[in-house]
Motif scaffolding. Sequence first.
Motif, PDB file in Angstrom:
ATOM      1  N   SER A 186      35.602  42.401  38.116  1.00 30.10           N
ATOM      2  CA  SER A 186      35.738  40.948  38.223  1.00 30.10           C
ATOM      3  C   SER A 186      34.739  40.260  37.297  1.00 30.10           C
ATOM      4  O   SER A 186      33.793  40.880  36.806  1.00 30.10           O
ATOM      5  N   THR A 195      32.485  37.666  38.318  1.00 30.27           N
ATOM      6  CA  THR A 195      31.977  36.956  39.485  1.00 30.27           C
ATOM      7  C   THR A 195      30.910  35.961  39.059  1.00 30.27           C
ATOM      8  O   THR A 195      30.001  36.300  38.301  1.00 30.27           O
ATOM      9  N   THR A 225      36.556  34.787  37.763  1.00 32.87           N
ATOM     10  CA  THR A 225      37.720  35.219  38.548  1.00 32.87           C
ATOM     11  C   THR A 225      37.391  35.257  40.038  1.00 32.87           C
ATOM     12  O   THR A 225      38.293  35.247  40.868  1.00 32.87           O
ATOM     13  N   HIS A 226      36.089  35.301  40.368  1.00 29.29           N
ATOM     14  CA  HIS A 226      35.643  35.350  41.765  1.00 29.29           C
ATOM     15  C   HIS A 226      34.357  34.536  41.855  1.00 29.29           C
ATOM     16  O   HIS A 226      33.412  34.787  41.107  1.00 29.29           O
ATOM     17  N   GLU A 264      33.421  32.251  49.428  1.00 33.70           N
ATOM     18  CA  GLU A 264      33.703  33.051  48.242  1.00 33.70           C
ATOM     19  C   GLU A 264      35.204  33.252  48.116  1.00 33.70           C
ATOM     20  O   GLU A 264      35.945  33.201  49.096  1.00 33.70           O
ATOM     21  N   GLY A 265      35.652  33.434  46.875  1.00 34.70           N
ATOM     22  CA  GLY A 265      37.067  33.600  46.604  1.00 34.70           C
ATOM     23  C   GLY A 265      37.369  33.197  45.178  1.00 34.70           C
ATOM     24  O   GLY A 265      36.473  33.078  44.338  1.00 34.70           O
ATOM     25  N   THR A 266      38.627  32.971  44.894  1.00 33.86           N
ATOM     26  CA  THR A 266      39.026  32.552  43.551  1.00 33.86           C
ATOM     27  C   THR A 266      38.579  31.113  43.312  1.00 33.86           C
ATOM     28  O   THR A 266      38.313  30.363  44.264  1.00 33.86           O
ATOM     29  N   PRO A 267      38.525  30.678  42.047  1.00 31.37           N
ATOM     30  CA  PRO A 267      38.173  29.274  41.787  1.00 31.37           C
ATOM     31  C   PRO A 267      39.073  28.289  42.524  1.00 31.37           C
ATOM     32  O   PRO A 267      38.595  27.277  43.045  1.00 31.37           O
ATOM     33  N   GLN A 327      40.431  28.624  45.358  1.00 32.59           N
ATOM     34  CA  GLN A 327      40.077  28.613  46.779  1.00 32.59           C
ATOM     35  C   GLN A 327      38.741  27.928  47.026  1.00 32.59           C
ATOM     36  O   GLN A 327      38.549  27.277  48.055  1.00 32.59           O
ATOM     37  N   THR A 332      42.686  25.383  35.640  1.00 36.70           N
ATOM     38  CA  THR A 332      41.761  25.713  36.718  1.00 36.70           C
ATOM     39  C   THR A 332      41.168  24.435  37.307  1.00 36.70           C
ATOM     40  O   THR A 332      41.274  23.360  36.706  1.00 36.70           O
TER      41      THR A 332
END
Length: 281
Positions: free
Chosen positions: A36, A38, A213-214, A226-229, A231, A256
């Motif tokens: 990832s 991150t 990506t995370h 925490e999660g994808t942008p 989210q 995004t």
Amino acid sequence: MITSPGGPRLRVESATIGYDKRVICADLSVAIPDRSFTVIVGPNACGKSTLLRGLSRLLKPSAGQVVLDGAAINSFKSKEVARRVGLLPQTSIAPDGITVAELVARGRYPYQGFGRQWTETDEQAVLRAMNQTAVADLSGRLVDELSGGQRQRVWVAMALAQHTDILLLDEPTTFLDIAHQIELMELFTDLHHAGHTLVAVLHDLNHAARYGTHLIAMKDGQVVAEGTPAQIVTAELVEEVFGLPCLVVPDPVAGTPQVVPLGRERTRQQPADNTREESRK
């Protein structure tokens, strides 16, 4: 590529991390998804860099542990960690009079030992790292003669010369102008696409949302989300974590989430604007 059958290669398990007797992060657990990009985000002094230093073994947890490839990271010797995890620290100062090629070659230190000579493998690793970061044409230049953006690329090249799959980046775009920031973030994206796991501490939420990506959002030494942008980057979360009223709109280029601060003046005007709109109805 090394794999860890027990979960992600790099993770924190119920760790308490700080400086001397000052605890910054208590009972912290978080995992870095393999392969990832991150990005750790949060306000100043929330524990972002402390977490990154724990992941890099620069800080030893007083409780819990940081796990690398299925074992406590502190169970490895320093050189073994450096063969698996590369680090671009927040502030890097090159020795006076050192050239770009000489500095990048220092990334091969984890593979050096008593009686071991410089090899063709070392040479190729340095050349590959300089080519990846587009600094090969600067190889004979003195590092202290370079621009800020060029110097950051050289430091990244040194980390890449370690030939690690995991790369930790502590505020890598600090003090760079916007053009050099984007240039560096594009480089990190290329490295991610090439298979590296990247973990970066960033202050710019829009950079984090566009390139990460995370995302890991921190506040007061704890992970709050925490999660994808898509989210993580919401107006509600941004205000909760940063205390910043904002709008979140689609980035017109990347699609995004993009944070648009309302600002104090806009926030004060909003109720009045709403009142005027109601009076027209």
